[in-house]
Design an enzyme around this catalytic site. Structure first.
Site, mmCIF file in Angstrom:
data_model
loop_
_atom_site.group_PDB
_atom_site.id
_atom_site.type_symbol
_atom_site.label_atom_id
_atom_site.label_comp_id
_atom_site.label_asym_id
_atom_site.label_seq_id
_atom_site.Cartn_x
_atom_site.Cartn_y
_atom_site.Cartn_z
ATOM 1 N N CYS A 2 0.827 -1.192 0.000
ATOM 2 C CA CYS A 2 0.000 0.000 0.000
ATOM 3 C C CYS A 2 0.863 1.244 0.000
ATOM 4 C CB CYS A 2 -0.900 0.015 1.239
ATOM 5 S SG CYS A 2 -1.862 -1.493 1.445
ATOM 6 N N ASP A 100 -3.678 -8.910 8.664
ATOM 7 C CA ASP A 100 -2.545 -8.629 9.548
ATOM 8 C C ASP A 100 -2.581 -7.230 10.140
ATOM 9 O OD1 ASP A 100 -2.148 -7.523 7.055
ATOM 10 O OD2 ASP A 100 -0.089 -8.215 6.813
ATOM 11 N N ILE A 291 12.782 -11.913 -17.920
ATOM 12 C CA ILE A 291 12.966 -11.152 -19.148
ATOM 13 C C ILE A 291 14.353 -11.428 -19.696
ATOM 14 C CG2 ILE A 291 11.371 -9.304 -18.522
ATOM 15 C CD1 ILE A 291 13.939 -7.557 -18.136
ATOM 16 N N SER A 363 11.189 -12.327 -4.755
ATOM 17 C CA SER A 363 12.468 -12.003 -5.405
ATOM 18 C C SER A 363 13.611 -12.651 -4.642
ATOM 19 C CB SER A 363 12.670 -10.481 -5.462
ATOM 20 O OG SER A 363 13.228 -10.008 -4.251
ATOM 21 N N GLY A 364 14.797 -12.569 -5.209
ATOM 22 C CA GLY A 364 15.979 -13.142 -4.568
ATOM 23 C C GLY A 364 16.874 -12.118 -3.907
#
EC number: 6.3.5.4
Length: 632
Positions: A2, A100, A291, A363-364
């Site tokens: 948000c 949450d 990509i 993600s990593g």
């Protein structure tokens, strides 16, 4: 995920115009396209834009606690909220929603500021306690979620998830901080200890601020830090088992969502590890997004495809042109402050692709900082060995003289580019690592600056807070200090800023399972040999993932997103290079020397030197100054 914004009158309790808060949140609509809300009371106003991820219909914000004592606006996710709810319910708490957000309210009412240590997640939130008449602002441990602050005329503090939220407030002053230009020209971004506009601050990662009506705000208080002072003991296989357990916990905890969820997959160690563990935990194929580029030398889709096939993911890929410079103005608007990490362009592309299929993507990010995966960390560890053997009285005159004489051979093979290494060895470990991480060294910046910036900067140098951070680190070695600085300085300033802004620009929530704080704390305690072996960084992590991933994924040279900046500025962006060199925004202010910029552009376009990265840095600064300037 948000966007939040608000106003708090700390000097005199004044009414807050809800339309003013609404304008601030409207500027953040991209962060929360699913809903909005504003709440005001004497002396305070809170605003929210919502991207629905958990409890899609039942957790609108601003949200009141069950007893009406507190109100919150919250950006982020709390991954252990169900466990916390059960604990709070045993103590008598009652919940009306299944999300949450309400858990944070109940945790505040029970534990006050100590509630932060119980939250496992990424977050920035503002909570107003009506009984205590206090505003509580907090940011997560590692700075995954941002929070900007600004003091306004009349004794008020404004806050927002992005600077554009602050700029929507008509009381915001737009005066550029020259020290931020010094910081930006050094690092390629404005670090968290400063902001591009005077009077604007960023709440540091792992800190909170508690405000009261009638009292001047004090400094933010740190509630979390990572220590490299201890060392784990045990056999390699025991440590590997602990690491795998923590990685699994980090991944599975971040797979909670009531919307489609997937992962970024580059084909590198970190994203491949996340996809492997997601696939292990999921009953359905993981959605993966990659990509590639139309230039074979920088395209890694074959490795991403290999991992996707190995784990039978629902794989989506898109080949994009390496010529993405058409997004320059869009990138400037997305980041507000100047941001010169050119990998923001392909990161935006993969976020756009992911958003076509999912609302949340893992993600990593974080493993290189936590487990010593950067080449610069490996070089620094070796340099520290040399510093330990050679006294500084010998290093400074010998290596310093050689470094000053050695040509800056950007065109040469990597082993012959010794100038930075020699100058680094002549300095302290902290100064040497700052040089390795910076885009422009002090002597290079000095040649570009105009007299006005030199005067306004005074004795300040961007390396000073970085070197102090390393010196004061809770650490036992030079490698520890380098990793600590990467986690506290580089990670929130560059990596997490890039991921947050590009994902939020397209309404996508990005989660970082390898930044689970328990995993980070474990990595900080690993012995050196479990982090580095020879030229291999992240050794224990790679060893641990051998049961999942093939050798060519684990042990090939790190690639990353590559953007051909030098070619652009000798080709289609050559006019932009010349325009930057004569820009009134850069030179008319006296901040930069016009002749020095013209020479920089001419030498690059002619091929005499390679200044592609610096030209990109100047171009993004010029775009940011257009955006942030007095005329908006």
């Amino acid at each position: 995920m948000c966007g939040i914004a608000g106003i708090f009158h700390y000097q005199t309790v004044k009414p807050v115009d809800p339309r003013r808060v609404e304008r601030m949140t409207d500027a953040l609509a991209h962060r929360g396209p699913d809903g909005s809300g504003v709440w005001t009371a004497p002396g305070v106003g809170l605003g929210h834009r919502r991207l629905s991820i958990i409890d899609l219909d039942g957790s609108p914000q601003p949200m009141h606690s069950a007893h009406g004592r507190a109100v919150i606006v919250f950006n982020g996710e709390i991954y252990n909220y169900r466990e916390l709810r059960r604990e709070l319910e045993r103590g008598g708490a009652r919940f009306r929603t299944d999300g949450d957000t309400e858990t944070i309210l109940a945790a505040w009412e029970k534990w006050g500021p100590d509630c932060l240590s119980r939250l496992d997640g990424m977050f920035a939130f503002a909570l107003y306690d009506l009984d205590r008449r206090q505003l509580f602002l907090a940011r997560d441990r590692l700075g995954v979620k941002p929070l900007y602050l600004a003091r306004l005329e009349g004794g008020a503090l404004a806050f927002a998830s992005e600077m554009k939220g602050l700029l929507a407030n008509p009381l915001m002053r737009r005066e550029i901080d020259p020290l931020a230009i010094e910081d930006y020209m050094t690092w390629g971004y404005v670090p968290d200890h400063r902001a591009m506009l005077k009077g604007v601050e960023k709440l540091p990662a792992g800190h909170f601020l508690l405000l009261e009506h009638g009292r001047e705000p004090g400094p933010p208080r740190q509630w979390w830090d990572v220590s490299f002072a201890g060392r784990e003991k045990g056999r390699t296989e025991d440590l590997s088992a602990q690491l795998l357990h923590l990685m699994r916990e980090g991944v599975t905890s971040r797979m909670t969502a009531h919307v489609p969820l997937g992962a970024f997959l580059s084909g590198g160690v970190d994203s491949s590890s996340v996809v492997a563990l997601m696939s292990e935990a999921s009953a359905v194929p993981v959605t993966s997004c990659s990509i590639g580029f139309d230039v074979e030398s920088v395209d890694e889709t074959q490795y991403a495809r290999q991992v996707a096939e190995l784990f039978a993911t629902d794989h989506h890929e898109r080949i994009v042109s390496a010529d993405q410079f058409g997004e320059i103005d869009r990138i400037g608007a997305i980041f507000d402050e100047p941001f010169a990490d050119a990998s923001a362009l392909p990161t935006l592309r993969v976020c756009e692709l992911a958003r076509e299929h999912v609302t949340v993507a893992l993600s990593g990010d974080g493993a290189d900082e936590a487990f010593a995966g950067y080449r610069r960390q490996i070089f620094h560890a070796r340099e520290e060995q040399a510093r330990a053997v050679l006294p500084r009285g010998l290093r400074e005159p010998v290596f310093g003289a050689l470094g000053r004489l050695w040509p800056k051979a950007d065109w040469a093979p990597r082993p012959l580019r010794a100038k930075t290494t020699l100058l680094s060895l002549a300095a302290s470990g902290e100064a040497g690592y700052a040089r390795a991480l910076s885009i422009l060294a002090p002597e290079q910046r000095e040649r570009l600056y105009g007299e006005t910036l030199k005067r306004e900067r005074g004795e300040y140098r961007a390396e000073q807070p970085f070197e102090k951070l390393m010196r004061d680190a809770p650490a036992r070695s030079g490698l520890d200090r380098a990793q600590y600085a990467d986690l506290k300085f580089w990670l929130p300033g560059d990596i997490l800023t890039k991921t947050d802004r590009t994902s939020m620009a397209v309404g996508l929530e990005a989660r970082e399972p390898l930044l689970d704080h328990r995993l980070i704390e474990f990595g900080a305690r690993l012995p050196h040999r479990q982090r580095l072996r020879g030229t291999t960084g992240k050794w224990l992590m790679k060893h641990t993932m051998e049961r999942y991933l093939p050798e060519d994924i684990l042990y090939r040279q790190k690639q990353g997103f590559v953007t051909p900046l030098s070619e652009w500025f000798r080709g289609p962006l050559a006019p932009e290079a010349r325009a930057v060199a004569s820009s009134e925004l850069l030179t008319g202010s006296g901040w930069f020397a016009r002749k020095a910029l013209s020479r920089l552009a001419d030498d690059h376009i002619s091929g005499r030197s390679d200044h592609g990265r610096v030209l990109w840095q100047l171009l993004m600064l010029e775009r940011s100054l257009r955006h942030l300037g007095p005329t908006g």
